[in-house]
Scaffold this motif. Structure first.
Motif, short mmCIF file in Angstrom:
data_model
loop_
_atom_site.label_atom_id
_atom_site.label_comp_id
_atom_site.label_asym_id
_atom_site.label_seq_id
_atom_site.Cartn_x
_atom_site.Cartn_y
_atom_site.Cartn_z
N ARG A 13 0.86 -1.19 0.00
CA ARG A 13 0.00 0.00 0.00
C ARG A 13 0.89 1.23 0.00
O ARG A 13 1.69 1.43 0.91
CB ARG A 13 -0.91 -0.02 1.22
CG ARG A 13 -1.86 -1.21 1.21
CD ARG A 13 -2.38 -1.47 2.57
NE ARG A 13 -1.20 -1.67 3.43
CZ ARG A 13 -1.24 -2.15 4.65
NH1 ARG A 13 -2.36 -2.48 5.20
NH2 ARG A 13 -0.14 -2.29 5.36
N LEU A 14 0.71 2.07 -1.02
CA LEU A 14 1.58 3.22 -1.23
C LEU A 14 0.74 4.50 -1.28
O LEU A 14 -0.28 4.54 -1.98
CB LEU A 14 2.33 3.02 -2.55
CG LEU A 14 3.38 4.04 -2.92
CD1 LEU A 14 4.53 3.34 -3.65
CD2 LEU A 14 2.83 5.15 -3.77
N LEU A 15 1.17 5.50 -0.54
CA LEU A 15 0.54 6.82 -0.58
C LEU A 15 1.43 7.74 -1.41
O LEU A 15 2.60 7.94 -1.09
CB LEU A 15 0.38 7.38 0.84
CG LEU A 15 -0.19 8.80 0.95
CD1 LEU A 15 -1.56 8.91 0.30
CD2 LEU A 15 -0.25 9.22 2.41
N LEU A 16 0.87 8.27 -2.50
CA LEU A 16 1.60 9.15 -3.42
C LEU A 16 1.05 10.56 -3.27
O LEU A 16 -0.15 10.79 -3.49
CB LEU A 16 1.41 8.64 -4.86
CG LEU A 16 2.00 9.50 -5.98
CD1 LEU A 16 3.50 9.68 -5.81
CD2 LEU A 16 1.67 8.86 -7.33
N VAL A 17 1.93 11.50 -2.89
CA VAL A 17 1.50 12.87 -2.61
C VAL A 17 2.28 13.85 -3.49
O VAL A 17 3.50 13.95 -3.39
CB VAL A 17 1.75 13.23 -1.12
CG1 VAL A 17 1.17 14.60 -0.80
CG2 VAL A 17 1.22 12.16 -0.18
N ASP A 18 1.55 14.56 -4.35
CA ASP A 18 2.16 15.56 -5.22
C ASP A 18 1.04 16.47 -5.72
O ASP A 18 -0.06 15.99 -5.99
CB ASP A 18 2.85 14.87 -6.40
CG ASP A 18 3.81 15.79 -7.15
OD1 ASP A 18 3.37 16.89 -7.57
OD2 ASP A 18 4.98 15.43 -7.32
N ASP A 19 1.30 17.77 -5.83
CA ASP A 19 0.26 18.69 -6.27
C ASP A 19 0.14 18.80 -7.78
O ASP A 19 -0.73 19.48 -8.29
CB ASP A 19 0.43 20.07 -5.63
CG ASP A 19 1.75 20.74 -5.95
OD1 ASP A 19 2.64 20.10 -6.55
OD2 ASP A 19 1.92 21.91 -5.57
N GLU A 20 0.99 18.09 -8.52
CA GLU A 20 0.89 18.06 -9.99
C GLU A 20 0.00 16.89 -10.37
O GLU A 20 0.45 15.74 -10.43
CB GLU A 20 2.27 17.91 -10.61
CG GLU A 20 3.19 19.09 -10.38
CD GLU A 20 4.57 18.87 -10.97
OE1 GLU A 20 4.64 18.44 -12.16
OE2 GLU A 20 5.54 19.09 -10.25
N GLU A 21 -1.27 17.16 -10.63
CA GLU A 21 -2.27 16.11 -10.84
C GLU A 21 -1.92 15.18 -12.01
O GLU A 21 -2.10 13.97 -11.91
CB GLU A 21 -3.65 16.72 -11.02
CG GLU A 21 -4.17 17.33 -9.74
CD GLU A 21 -5.55 17.94 -9.88
OE1 GLU A 21 -6.32 17.49 -10.75
OE2 GLU A 21 -5.86 18.84 -9.10
N GLY A 22 -1.43 15.72 -13.11
CA GLY A 22 -1.06 14.89 -14.24
C GLY A 22 0.07 13.93 -13.91
O GLY A 22 0.04 12.75 -14.27
N PHE A 23 1.06 14.45 -13.20
CA PHE A 23 2.20 13.62 -12.78
C PHE A 23 1.72 12.49 -11.88
O PHE A 23 2.10 11.33 -12.04
CB PHE A 23 3.24 14.49 -12.06
CG PHE A 23 4.34 13.71 -11.43
CD1 PHE A 23 5.38 13.21 -12.21
CD2 PHE A 23 4.35 13.46 -10.06
CE1 PHE A 23 6.40 12.46 -11.63
CE2 PHE A 23 5.37 12.72 -9.48
CZ PHE A 23 6.40 12.23 -10.27
N VAL A 38 -2.18 1.88 -4.85
CA VAL A 38 -1.80 3.29 -4.77
C VAL A 38 -2.99 4.15 -4.37
O VAL A 38 -4.05 4.10 -4.99
CB VAL A 38 -1.23 3.79 -6.12
CG1 VAL A 38 -0.80 5.25 -6.01
CG2 VAL A 38 -0.07 2.91 -6.59
N THR A 39 -2.78 4.96 -3.35
CA THR A 39 -3.72 6.00 -2.97
C THR A 39 -3.02 7.33 -3.24
O THR A 39 -1.85 7.49 -2.91
CB THR A 39 -4.08 5.90 -1.47
OG1 THR A 39 -4.67 4.62 -1.23
CG2 THR A 39 -5.05 6.99 -1.05
N THR A 40 -3.74 8.27 -3.85
CA THR A 40 -3.12 9.54 -4.20
C THR A 40 -3.71 10.70 -3.40
O THR A 40 -4.87 10.65 -2.99
CB THR A 40 -3.26 9.84 -5.71
OG1 THR A 40 -4.65 9.96 -6.03
CG2 THR A 40 -2.62 8.76 -6.55
#
Length: 129
Positions: A13-23, A38-40
């Motif tokens: 289970r991976l949490l991916l945090v970034d404010d670039e929605e396309g990325f 993946v949870t974003t």
């Protein structure tokens, strides 16, 4: 309870945090193909809210975001879930930022543009798999 896929392997289970929605969308899709759950989150505040309700094996966190920046989010993550490994991924490849991240408990630092296979290697080495 440990989540397992159809082959009986643990699902990470991976949490991916970034404010670039396309990325985020592209990287999440690539990670899902590698069998990650993946949870974003597109902001630090959203990531903290998600972490309150779900457990993760690892997080990937952008440093430079609007509102709460990655270092502030990292500090909160480490208070909420000290055992959660965090990999910092940022387009602002500054050694001072990497040092700050490590100082506050980040396991690794990767600069954008990133090499996907290198990211996978860092995830696996961080998790000892």
């Amino acid at each position: 309870m440990v989540d397992k896929n159809q082959e009986g392997k643990k699902v990470l289970r991976l949490l991916l945090v970034d404010d670039e929605e396309g990325f985020v969308a592209v990287l999440a899709k690539r990670l899902a193909r590698r069998k990650f759950d993946v949870t974003t989150a597109n902001s630090g505040a959203e990531a903290i809210k998600i972490l309150r309700s779900k457990d993760f094996d690892i997080a990937i966190l952008d440093l430079k975001m609007e509102g709460l920046d990655g270092i502030e989010v990292l500090k909160v993550f480490k208070m909420m879930a000290p055992e959660l490994p965090v990999i910092i991924l940022t387009g602002h490849g500054c050694l001072a930022s990497a040092a700050d991240g490590e100082k506050y408990g980040a396991a690794h630092y990767i600069s954008k543009p990133y090499d996907f296979n290198e990211l996978i290697k860092k995830i696996h080495s961080t998790l000892g798999i």
